[in-house]
Design a protein around this motif. Sequence first.
Motif, short mmCIF file in Angstrom:
data_model
loop_
_atom_site.label_atom_id
_atom_site.label_comp_id
_atom_site.label_asym_id
_atom_site.label_seq_id
_atom_site.Cartn_x
_atom_site.Cartn_y
_atom_site.Cartn_z
N GLU A 1 0.84 -1.20 0.00
CA GLU A 1 0.00 0.00 0.00
C GLU A 1 0.87 1.25 0.00
O GLU A 1 0.59 2.20 -0.74
CB GLU A 1 -0.92 0.01 1.22
CG GLU A 1 -1.95 -1.10 1.21
CD GLU A 1 -2.79 -1.10 2.47
OE1 GLU A 1 -3.29 -0.01 2.86
OE2 GLU A 1 -2.96 -2.17 3.07
N ALA A 2 1.92 1.27 0.83
CA ALA A 2 2.80 2.42 0.91
C ALA A 2 3.50 2.68 -0.42
O ALA A 2 3.61 3.84 -0.86
CB ALA A 2 3.82 2.22 2.02
N THR B 1 1.08 4.14 -2.90
CA THR B 1 0.79 5.53 -2.52
C THR B 1 1.93 6.44 -2.95
O THR B 1 1.69 7.50 -3.54
CB THR B 1 0.56 5.63 -1.00
OG1 THR B 1 -0.58 4.84 -0.65
CG2 THR B 1 0.33 7.07 -0.58
N GLY C 1 1.88 7.13 -6.50
CA GLY C 1 0.69 7.80 -6.97
C GLY C 1 -0.25 6.92 -7.77
O GLY C 1 -1.00 7.40 -8.61
#
Length: 69
Positions: A20-21, A24, A27
Motif C-alpha cells: 500500500e505504501a 501511494t 501515486g
Amino acid sequence: MVNAAYTIYGALGSGSVPVEATLTLLGQPYAVIEAPTWEGESEQAKVAAVNPLKQIPALVTPAGETITE
C-alpha cells in the motif's frame, strides 16, 4: 479488459502495508480487500479467485496479473 487500479488482498498483520505504501508513493490508485484468511472459509474464498493457495498479501495489477510473496 484492463482494470483502472491495483487491488490488494490483505489484512492487519498480513504484510500488505508495504505494498500500500509503495503504491501511494508512486501515486497509483488501489483498492484494499480485507481478507484475514485465518478467520475461516468465507475470508479464504475472497482470495481464492486470485490466489489458489489462499495466501495474503496478494496484489492484482491493472493487467490482471497476480503477484504474491
